[in-house]
Design a protein around this motif. Structure first.
Motif, short mmCIF file in Angstrom:
data_model
loop_
_atom_site.label_atom_id
_atom_site.label_comp_id
_atom_site.label_asym_id
_atom_site.label_seq_id
_atom_site.Cartn_x
_atom_site.Cartn_y
_atom_site.Cartn_z
N VAL A 60 0.84 -1.21 0.00
CA VAL A 60 0.00 0.00 0.00
C VAL A 60 0.86 1.25 0.00
O VAL A 60 0.62 2.21 -0.75
CB VAL A 60 -0.94 0.00 1.22
CG1 VAL A 60 -1.67 1.33 1.36
CG2 VAL A 60 -1.94 -1.14 1.12
N GLN A 89 2.69 1.72 -3.47
CA GLN A 89 1.71 2.06 -4.50
C GLN A 89 1.19 3.49 -4.27
O GLN A 89 0.99 4.25 -5.22
CB GLN A 89 0.57 1.04 -4.45
CG GLN A 89 -0.43 1.19 -5.59
CD GLN A 89 -1.44 0.05 -5.59
OE1 GLN A 89 -1.12 -1.07 -5.15
NE2 GLN A 89 -2.63 0.31 -6.07
N GLY A 90 1.03 3.82 -3.01
CA GLY A 90 0.56 5.17 -2.69
C GLY A 90 1.56 6.22 -3.09
O GLY A 90 1.20 7.34 -3.49
N LEU A 91 2.84 5.87 -2.98
CA LEU A 91 3.87 6.84 -3.32
C LEU A 91 4.12 6.90 -4.83
O LEU A 91 4.96 7.66 -5.30
CB LEU A 91 5.17 6.49 -2.60
CG LEU A 91 5.09 6.69 -1.08
CD1 LEU A 91 6.31 6.14 -0.40
CD2 LEU A 91 4.90 8.17 -0.75
N GLY A 92 3.38 6.06 -5.57
CA GLY A 92 3.42 6.17 -7.01
C GLY A 92 4.58 5.47 -7.68
O GLY A 92 5.03 5.89 -8.72
#
Lengths: 203, 203, 203, 203
Positions: C196, C199-202
């Motif tokens: 997570v 993925q959140g940090l791209g």
DNA sequence: CACTAAGCGAGACGGTACGTCTAGTCTTGGC
DNA sequence: GCCAAGACTAGACGTACCGTCTCGCTTAGTG
């Protein structure tokens, strides 16, 4: 001891059984716990009574214990053993026996200690314990005079002083022997004490 | 890891001043409040000392008060008034005077009451108060024997018994007069009491 | 932290040893007693040191525990497992393992709680614990950039903000999982969390 | 002697006002003194209540503070701002606002620290604080699913795991930001955090 | 014969003191 | 001068009783 309803007052009357149960519970607690660890809550529980009931009848620990202990001394009697010396020995032994009871020891001295700062309590002790037992001295003297062992008292004032002195000497010596010296006031000691006392009084 | 204390030598020593301050504060509180309302926290405050300091030195209220009261009796002295009767009267009056002090009254009976259930406390009272004053009886007898008022004691065992009896009678009577009967043990009463005692002892 | 003994004079052999002993004793006491029942007197005793010595070096419980706990986090290292995700999982697992130690659990949250009202303490925690471990985030990013997993940061200001956010998210989530939810931050959980996060940090 | 109580009906009932007063006084004291200087005696005084009343209802400082702080979080609500991101930002901001209150800051971390060694306390925190607020995550997801922002959850087990992870991440990050990093969780930070979180969750 | 005022058991209440514990400081004597 | 030992002041701890106060009920007498 308590107010019996001052007249035909309304309401539920106080339970007579409660009084007796409370005093008995107090003595029981004195035996088991002694004065300082006796609590009114515990007494109430032992008596199967609510604390409120107890406080409705007694102002506090002091008054309750005075009443509980006073009953113990009511069984004192002046025996008729034929001579003044023997009569005194008998009653002193009875007194010593009561003082040897833990419920008397623990409670009596404690309330006396409290009474040093509480005039009303002192009066209650005098009324419930001291004066009620002074009768024994008076009866003893009367009986001895009837026997001719003592002369009749000419001056009532000095007679009263002598009764007080005797009472202080007897009670004081037995209490001191029992509680402070912590030696039993047994027959031998009582005999020695009585000899000194009677000889001192000039008989 | 430095010195292992050679024999309980290490650390800050206990303040000697604190002991005196605490005992004085105890007597002061006894006067103002009496036994039952005396609290150790209050005594500590009066003495300018923390509660912990007090508890480090005494186990509780009982032990503290015994020590505080015991000091009062140390000033008792057997006066030399020329005759056994006069000597006794003198010392009994001193004793009565101390017992009339509120700090003695309040405290003494209370610890005696507590002692009925506490052997160690009883022993402490005996050691700090009773035995220390028994010397007065012994001195009095020795002095009377030197004067020829009393014969030398042949049997040391019965002599000891007599000392105990005298002590119980003197202390008991004065205490009972003062605390229970709540009458002053004044000169007149002391004269009467001494007469009975000495005559009873066969002098 | 302390003075070394000047070689020429009669010695002070214990200065350096005492520090280590005290910090070790502190951790030991944290394990056995927890924060709230840990006392400085007890720590001193365990360390074989006088309380005075302890207070000479630390201002109080808070400061002492911060130092004792901070040492635990110094062993954190960023492992090189070949990918950013694996590196993060590795360091988070290490962090979780330290937080699972009773001495860390008990002590860390307590000093954080204290720090809410004590600016100096907050600063000490930041210096001793937080900032010292923020290096891991920096190293991880640098390594990922070297690997080409992350683009170089154009704006240093927003880069710093991102480091802080990541640190709060990682440390916060692990602490919350471990201490509040009281569930283990095990491999499975760490894998899910890392997925997570990345993925959140791209990436 | 009288009625057998039908079933726990007898006696004076507990004052409902006292509970509220005590919890309010606890929060007040937390603000003024912080956790470590908060004393139950002081709380009782502030609440106009006896210490016994307080101890009759709570086992100690920990339990009391949990209840006092838990009430603060009950006012959290999931706002309806039209999108999942906006909803989350709204509730996180509310959460951050509560955590910024000194009474929450001081108390919450301290009880969490205590809970590391006290299973019952941990359970109480979970019941009073954590589980009661987890509803917000559930509501948020349901609303997002209704809006079509999130797909329905096929596997209830993994759904529960995700809820726990989200809760740990949200609460953990905000708490760490606020209490450890000691930076405000303001709108900007919340926006950044929410973006990372939602992107991480694959929406 | 219903009312009603006092009594009752139960137990919560505001207080006060207890005896213990810890914090942080101060005072010894030994090295 | 620095150390261990331990006494010191200050003040919170949690408990126990005190004596009072609701509660909801019981119990006689009286009206």
């Amino acid at each position: 001891m308590q107010t019996r309803s001052p007249a035909g007052r309304a309401g539920r009357p106080r339970s007579a059984a409660a009084d007796a149960a409370i005093l008995a519970a107090t003595r029981e607690a004195l035996v088991e716990l002694g004065w300082s660890k006796l609590t009114l809550g515990d007494v109430a529980t032992r008596a199967g009574v609510a604390k409120t009931t107890l406080y409705r009848r007694w102002a506090g620990k002091n008054e309750l214990v005075v009443d509980a202990v006073a009953e113990l001394f009511d069984e004192l009697e002046l025996p008729d053993r034929g001579s003044l010396a023997a009569d005194i020995e008998g009653v002193v032994l009875q007194f010593a026996a009561i003082l040897a009871l833990p419920e008397a020891k623990s409670g009596l001295m404690a309330v006396v200690a409290e009474a040093t700062r509480d005039e009303a309590l002192r009066e209650r002790i005098r009324a419930s314990v001291v004066d009620r037992q002074k009768r024994l001295v008076l009866e003893g003297r009367a009986r001895a005079q009837a026997r001719g062992e003592l002369p009749p008292e000419p001056d009532p004032r000095s007679a009263a002083r002598t009764v007080d002195l005797i009472f202080d000497m007897v009670a004081g010596a037995v209490v001191h022997r029992t509680l402070v010296s912590a030696e039993p006031a047994d027959e031998e000691w009582v005999r020695g004490f009585t000899r000194v006392l009677l000889q001192g009084l000039g008989t």
